[in-house]
Design a protein around this motif. Structure first.
Motif, PDB file in Angstrom:
ATOM      1  N   PHE A  56      -6.759  65.158  17.455  1.00  0.00           N
ATOM      2  CA  PHE A  56      -5.350  65.534  17.402  1.00  0.00           C
ATOM      3  C   PHE A  56      -4.987  66.468  18.553  1.00  0.00           C
ATOM      4  N   ALA A  57      -5.901  67.377  18.912  1.00  0.00           N
ATOM      5  CA  ALA A  57      -5.639  68.283  20.037  1.00  0.00           C
ATOM      6  C   ALA A  57      -5.542  67.499  21.342  1.00  0.00           C
ATOM      7  N   VAL A  62      -2.218  65.080  25.753  1.00  0.00           N
ATOM      8  CA  VAL A  62      -1.735  63.897  26.473  1.00  0.00           C
ATOM      9  C   VAL A  62      -0.236  63.745  26.288  1.00  0.00           C
ATOM     10  N   ARG A  63       0.249  63.961  25.074  1.00  0.00           N
ATOM     11  CA  ARG A  63       1.679  63.832  24.807  1.00  0.00           C
ATOM     12  C   ARG A  63       2.490  64.897  25.549  1.00  0.00           C
ATOM     13  N   MET A  64       1.993  66.136  25.533  1.00  0.00           N
ATOM     14  CA  MET A  64       2.700  67.200  26.257  1.00  0.00           C
ATOM     15  C   MET A  64       2.718  66.900  27.755  1.00  0.00           C
ATOM     16  N   GLY A  65       1.617  66.382  28.265  1.00  0.00           N
ATOM     17  CA  GLY A  65       1.564  66.051  29.682  1.00  0.00           C
ATOM     18  C   GLY A  65       2.496  64.929  30.057  1.00  0.00           C
ATOM     19  N   TRP A  70       3.597  65.453  34.143  1.00  0.00           N
ATOM     20  CA  TRP A  70       2.449  65.686  35.002  1.00  0.00           C
ATOM     21  C   TRP A  70       1.235  64.875  34.591  1.00  0.00           C
ATOM     22  N   TRP A  71       1.366  64.000  33.601  1.00  0.00           N
ATOM     23  CA  TRP A  71       0.255  63.172  33.170  1.00  0.00           C
ATOM     24  C   TRP A  71       0.776  61.791  32.815  1.00  0.00           C
ATOM     25  N   ASP A  72       0.117  60.770  33.350  1.00  0.00           N
ATOM     26  CA  ASP A  72       0.481  59.399  32.997  1.00  0.00           C
ATOM     27  C   ASP A  72      -0.345  59.000  31.787  1.00  0.00           C
TER      28      ASP A  72
END
Length: 76
Positions: A56-57, A62-65, A70-72
């Protein structure tokens, strides 16, 4: 006579419920496929709880990014 299904699908609350449901199902689908919780190899509640916490973390990161740009998320 209008059926309950037709009457409930016209309201804004129903549309909002579908959006929230999609977001929740997306998270659990990611955790089961990418996180490996579909079939865990661990034994014991503490170990499985730890694995779920890490999954979950990771999903939250990944979702926040992806929200921040800043994250694909397709790489995960």
């Amino acid at each position: 006579m209008v059926s309950f299904r037709l009457a409930s699908t016209r309201h804004e609350g129903y549309k909002q419920s579908l959006r929230v449901r999609k977001r929740i199902e997306e998270a659990f689908g990611w955790i089961k496929t990418v996180g490996g919780l579909a079939k865990t190899k661990l034994i014991g509640q503490a170990k499985i709880t730890g694995q779920a916490l890490l999954c979950f973390a990771a999903y939250n990161l990944v979702r926040m990014g992806s929200i921040g740009g800043w994250w694909d998320a397709h790489h995960a």
